[in-house]
Motif scaffolding. Structure first.
Motif, PDB file in Angstrom:
ATOM      1  N   GLN A  62       0.829  -1.205   0.000  1.00 50.51           N
ATOM      2  CA  GLN A  62       0.000   0.000   0.000  1.00 50.51           C
ATOM      3  C   GLN A  62       0.867   1.260   0.000  1.00 50.51           C
ATOM      4  N   ASN A  63       1.862   1.276   0.858  1.00 53.87           N
ATOM      5  CA  ASN A  63       2.760   2.431   0.923  1.00 53.87           C
ATOM      6  C   ASN A  63       3.545   2.588  -0.371  1.00 53.87           C
ATOM      7  N   GLY A  64       3.896   1.468  -0.996  1.00 58.51           N
ATOM      8  CA  GLY A  64       4.611   1.528  -2.274  1.00 58.51           C
ATOM      9  C   GLY A  64       3.739   2.090  -3.383  1.00 58.51           C
ATOM     10  N   ILE A  65       2.488   1.674  -3.423  1.00 53.17           N
ATOM     11  CA  ILE A  65       1.562   2.169  -4.448  1.00 53.17           C
ATOM     12  C   ILE A  65       1.402   3.682  -4.327  1.00 53.17           C
ATOM     13  N   ASN A  66       1.358   4.166  -3.096  1.00 49.85           N
ATOM     14  CA  ASN A  66       1.116   5.587  -2.845  1.00 49.85           C
ATOM     15  C   ASN A  66       2.381   6.417  -2.701  1.00 49.85           C
ATOM     16  N   SER A  67       3.543   5.807  -2.853  1.00 48.49           N
ATOM     17  CA  SER A  67       4.811   6.508  -2.635  1.00 48.49           C
ATOM     18  C   SER A  67       5.171   7.394  -3.832  1.00 48.49           C
ATOM     19  N   PRO A  68       5.619   8.616  -3.564  1.00 44.30           N
ATOM     20  CA  PRO A  68       6.083   9.466  -4.664  1.00 44.30           C
ATOM     21  C   PRO A  68       7.418   8.984  -5.228  1.00 44.30           C
ATOM     22  N   ASN A  69       8.166   8.175  -4.449  1.00 39.66           N
ATOM     23  CA  ASN A  69       9.449   7.634  -4.902  1.00 39.66           C
ATOM     24  C   ASN A  69       9.512   6.168  -4.486  1.00 39.66           C
ATOM     25  N   LEU A  70       9.040   5.303  -5.361  1.00 39.22           N
ATOM     26  CA  LEU A  70       8.926   3.878  -5.046  1.00 39.22           C
ATOM     27  C   LEU A  70      10.280   3.251  -4.748  1.00 39.22           C
ATOM     28  N   ASP A  71      11.309   3.606  -5.518  1.00 41.85           N
ATOM     29  CA  ASP A  71      12.629   3.007  -5.287  1.00 41.85           C
ATOM     30  C   ASP A  71      13.151   3.352  -3.891  1.00 41.85           C
ATOM     31  N   HIS A  72      12.924   4.568  -3.444  1.00 41.27           N
ATOM     32  CA  HIS A  72      13.338   4.961  -2.094  1.00 41.27           C
ATOM     33  C   HIS A  72      12.554   4.156  -1.050  1.00 41.27           C
ATOM     34  N   HIS A  73      11.253   3.998  -1.293  1.00 39.82           N
ATOM     35  CA  HIS A  73      10.419   3.196  -0.380  1.00 39.82           C
ATOM     36  C   HIS A  73      10.963   1.770  -0.273  1.00 39.82           C
ATOM     37  N   ILE A  74      11.294   1.162  -1.395  1.00 40.55           N
ATOM     38  CA  ILE A  74      11.824  -0.215  -1.406  1.00 40.55           C
ATOM     39  C   ILE A  74      13.144  -0.260  -0.639  1.00 40.55           C
ATOM     40  N   ASN A  75      14.033   0.695  -0.904  1.00 43.18           N
ATOM     41  CA  ASN A  75      15.327   0.725  -0.206  1.00 43.18           C
ATOM     42  C   ASN A  75      15.149   0.881   1.298  1.00 43.18           C
ATOM     43  N   SER A  76      14.171   1.665   1.702  1.00 42.18           N
ATOM     44  CA  SER A  76      13.963   1.893   3.137  1.00 42.18           C
ATOM     45  C   SER A  76      13.415   0.644   3.840  1.00 42.18           C
ATOM     46  N   GLN A  77      12.891  -0.303   3.071  1.00 44.07           N
ATOM     47  CA  GLN A  77      12.325  -1.535   3.632  1.00 44.07           C
ATOM     48  C   GLN A  77      13.189  -2.763   3.359  1.00 44.07           C
ATOM     49  N   LYS A  78      14.404  -2.547   2.887  1.00 47.91           N
ATOM     50  CA  LYS A  78      15.257  -3.656   2.446  1.00 47.91           C
ATOM     51  C   LYS A  78      15.443  -4.723   3.536  1.00 47.91           C
ATOM     52  N   GLU A  79      15.671  -4.307   4.756  1.00 48.43           N
ATOM     53  CA  GLU A  79      15.858  -5.271   5.852  1.00 48.43           C
ATOM     54  C   GLU A  79      14.584  -6.088   6.073  1.00 48.43           C
ATOM     55  N   ASN A  80      13.433  -5.428   6.016  1.00 46.62           N
ATOM     56  CA  ASN A  80      12.158  -6.131   6.194  1.00 46.62           C
ATOM     57  C   ASN A  80      11.905  -7.121   5.062  1.00 46.62           C
ATOM     58  N   LEU A  81      12.241  -6.744   3.848  1.00 45.18           N
ATOM     59  CA  LEU A  81      12.011  -7.631   2.699  1.00 45.18           C
ATOM     60  C   LEU A  81      12.696  -8.973   2.920  1.00 45.18           C
ATOM     61  N   SER A  82      13.952  -8.919   3.322  1.00 45.62           N
ATOM     62  CA  SER A  82      14.720 -10.138   3.565  1.00 45.62           C
ATOM     63  C   SER A  82      14.115 -10.941   4.716  1.00 45.62           C
ATOM     64  N   GLN A  83      13.741 -10.252   5.785  1.00 43.38           N
ATOM     65  CA  GLN A  83      13.191 -10.922   6.958  1.00 43.38           C
ATOM     66  C   GLN A  83      11.858 -11.592   6.639  1.00 43.38           C
ATOM     67  N   TRP A  84      11.009 -10.913   5.873  1.00 43.84           N
ATOM     68  CA  TRP A  84       9.710 -11.494   5.519  1.00 43.84           C
ATOM     69  C   TRP A  84       9.877 -12.792   4.747  1.00 43.84           C
ATOM     70  N   VAL A  85      10.792 -12.797   3.777  1.00 44.02           N
ATOM     71  CA  VAL A  85      11.011 -14.010   2.980  1.00 44.02           C
ATOM     72  C   VAL A  85      11.520 -15.136   3.880  1.00 44.02           C
ATOM     73  N   GLN A  86      12.472 -14.827   4.754  1.00 44.30           N
ATOM     74  CA  GLN A  86      13.011 -15.842   5.672  1.00 44.30           C
ATOM     75  C   GLN A  86      11.900 -16.371   6.589  1.00 44.30           C
ATOM     76  N   ASP A  87      11.085 -15.469   7.126  1.00 44.43           N
ATOM     77  CA  ASP A  87      10.022 -15.888   8.028  1.00 44.43           C
ATOM     78  C   ASP A  87       8.999 -16.760   7.312  1.00 44.43           C
ATOM     79  N   MET A  88       8.657 -16.406   6.077  1.00 43.67           N
ATOM     80  CA  MET A  88       7.683 -17.214   5.327  1.00 43.67           C
ATOM     81  C   MET A  88       8.249 -18.595   5.021  1.00 43.67           C
ATOM     82  N   ASP A  89       9.541 -18.671   4.747  1.00 43.22           N
ATOM     83  CA  ASP A  89      10.165 -19.978   4.514  1.00 43.22           C
ATOM     84  C   ASP A  89      10.090 -20.832   5.779  1.00 43.22           C
TER      85      ASP A  89
END
Length: 92
Positions: A62-89
């Motif tokens: 949701q925050n990515g869809i509404n972000s004025p700078n999507l790449d910055h949003h993704i970079n700011s969540q980089k640690e969470n992205l990795s953790q989410w994938v590990q947790d789902m595994d």
């Protein structure tokens, strides 16, 4: 033919991994994440331990869809992205 829940989980992890690896993404990918999470949240085969992670991913999309700078949003969540994938595994 609709995707089964395991295929949906794999697709979800693939998109998150791509965002992590590439540090960029598209609004369409965020919308796809949103659709996948909505579908998985109502699936009775998804364990309760995964649902909080899915909610976090939904908020991320949701925050990515509404972000004025999507790449910055993704970079700011980089640690969470990795953790989410590990947790789902671990939990699925």
């Amino acid at each position: 033919m609709p995707l089964g829940h395991q295929d949906q989980m794999n697709l979800l992890k693939d998109i998150l991994t791509n965002h992590y690896d590439d540090c960029c993404g598209s609004v369409a990918e965020c919308e796809q994440l949103e659709r996948l999470v909505k579908s998985l949240m109502v699936n009775s085969q998804i364990g309760d331990g995964v649902k909080p992670i899915l909610q976090e991913i939904y908020n991320y999309s949701q925050n990515g869809i509404n972000s004025p700078n999507l790449d910055h949003h993704i970079n700011s969540q980089k640690e969470n992205l990795s953790q989410w994938v590990q947790d789902m595994d671990t939990l699925s």
